[in-house]
Design a protein around this motif. Structure first.
Motif, PDB file in Angstrom:
ATOM      1  N   ARG A   1       0.841  -1.200   0.000  1.00 23.67           N
ATOM      2  CA  ARG A   1       0.000   0.000   0.000  1.00 23.67           C
ATOM      3  C   ARG A   1       0.868   1.238   0.000  1.00 23.67           C
TER       4      ARG A   1
ATOM      5  N   GLU B   1      -8.183   2.518 -11.097  1.00 25.45           N
ATOM      6  CA  GLU B   1      -9.261   2.277 -10.145  1.00 25.45           C
ATOM      7  C   GLU B   1     -10.544   1.896 -10.900  1.00 25.45           C
TER       8      GLU B   1
ATOM      9  N   ALA C   1      -7.184  -0.314  -5.773  1.00 23.43           N
ATOM     10  CA  ALA C   1      -8.186   0.102  -4.789  1.00 23.43           C
ATOM     11  C   ALA C   1      -7.686   1.359  -4.086  1.00 23.43           C
ATOM     12  N   ARG C   2      -8.584   2.340  -3.980  1.00 26.39           N
ATOM     13  CA  ARG C   2      -8.249   3.631  -3.388  1.00 26.39           C
ATOM     14  C   ARG C   2      -8.994   3.763  -2.062  1.00 26.39           C
ATOM     15  N   THR C   3      -8.245   4.073  -1.010  1.00 17.23           N
ATOM     16  CA  THR C   3      -8.860   4.246   0.307  1.00 17.23           C
ATOM     17  C   THR C   3      -8.575   5.664   0.790  1.00 17.23           C
ATOM     18  N   TYR C   4      -9.659   6.380   1.080  1.00 15.47           N
ATOM     19  CA  TYR C   4      -9.541   7.780   1.487  1.00 15.47           C
ATOM     20  C   TYR C   4      -9.810   7.900   2.981  1.00 15.47           C
ATOM     21  N   TYR C   5      -8.901   8.548   3.689  1.00 15.21           N
ATOM     22  CA  TYR C   5      -9.064   8.787   5.113  1.00 15.21           C
ATOM     23  C   TYR C   5      -9.294  10.283   5.315  1.00 15.21           C
TER      24      TYR C   5
ATOM     25  N   GLU D   1      -4.637   6.033   0.341  1.00 13.68           N
ATOM     26  CA  GLU D   1      -3.744   4.898   0.103  1.00 13.68           C
ATOM     27  C   GLU D   1      -4.239   4.086  -1.083  1.00 13.68           C
ATOM     28  N   TYR D   2      -3.276   3.636  -1.879  1.00 10.90           N
ATOM     29  CA  TYR D   2      -3.577   2.832  -3.057  1.00 10.90           C
ATOM     30  C   TYR D   2      -2.957   1.453  -2.884  1.00 10.90           C
TER      31      TYR D   2
END
Lengths: 122, 122
Positions: B40, B66, B72-76, B84-85
């Motif tokens: 990641r 994506e 996969a893209r995760t947004y915090y 994070e990708y």
DNA sequence: TACAGTAGGTTCCTAGAGGAAAGTGACCTC
DNA sequence: GAGGTCACTTTCCTCTAGGAACCTACTGTA
């Protein structure tokens, strides 16, 4: 994963880039595909099997493939001139690579379509 | 790619064109390579590992990957924001393809260099 | 106050790939 | 003598991927 210095981070080349530039640049796989499935072909035969390629680009690609050792060009000094192209042994060694790609397409390409539909509808 | 319709399939049946457009378009293999070997990664981490990519293009490529279901893209929603990708399972199924290409490179790429030198000296 | 870090977005611009169309030269056919 | 065949070559033109530079909002730090 081991600690890495900043200096080594930038030295992290993708080792398949050379072969990607070699094999997967535009028009090269269709040309090789034609030669693989129809054997030795003359310029106009290839052109007819790839209806959307222009003669200029076909010439460029064939020259590049010849220079890279993937295509052999045979010139017959007849009137009108005759030229035949065929795959080299080096190009034939790429056949397993192509088959791997075909297998992956058959097994997984529909998932890409699914992912695109899901992404576009969201 | 837009011209690759049913009509052209009979004359232009190279079946790996879709996967070539998907996987071997510019910057996609370096990005996947980084994610594969470093896990990641945040946007700036990828950017630092690919020193010649511009942020605009990196954004475009990540969005495309994506959408295709390869990343996969995760947004915090933190301050400052964090994203994070990572590779998806679909992208991991491409690893054998990449290994086939690495194997071919190690076995045959030097012959391409030889062919080029021979061609250029003639 | 000034600046850096974060993940991009936006605008402007250029180099280069590639398409369209015509030309080439030597010959053969009609 | 007009046109076709072959394998390109040349010229002109368009389109777009991609680079450079700047901008966003928000906060922590010096």
């Amino acid at each position: 994963m081991a600690e890495r210095t900043i200096a080594s981070q930038s030295l992290d080349p993708c080792p398949i880039n050379p072969v990607v530039d070699l094999v997967f640049s535009r028009w090269t796989t269709p040309i090789l595909w034609v030669l693989r499935h129809h054997g030795r072909q003359r310029f106009n035969q290839i052109e007819r099997r790839l209806p959307t390629i222009s003669p200029k680009v076909l010439t460029q690609r064939l020259r590049q493939l010849e220079r890279d050792g993937l295509v052999a060009r045979t010139y017959y000094a007849e009137i009108p001139p005759r030229v035949e192209y065929e795959m080299t042994e080096l190009a034939l060694s790429l056949v397993p690579v192509f088959e791997t790609l075909v297998d992956w397409s058959e097994a997984h390409l529909h998932k890409v379509e699914q992912a695109r539909r899901a992404y576009d509808s969201a």
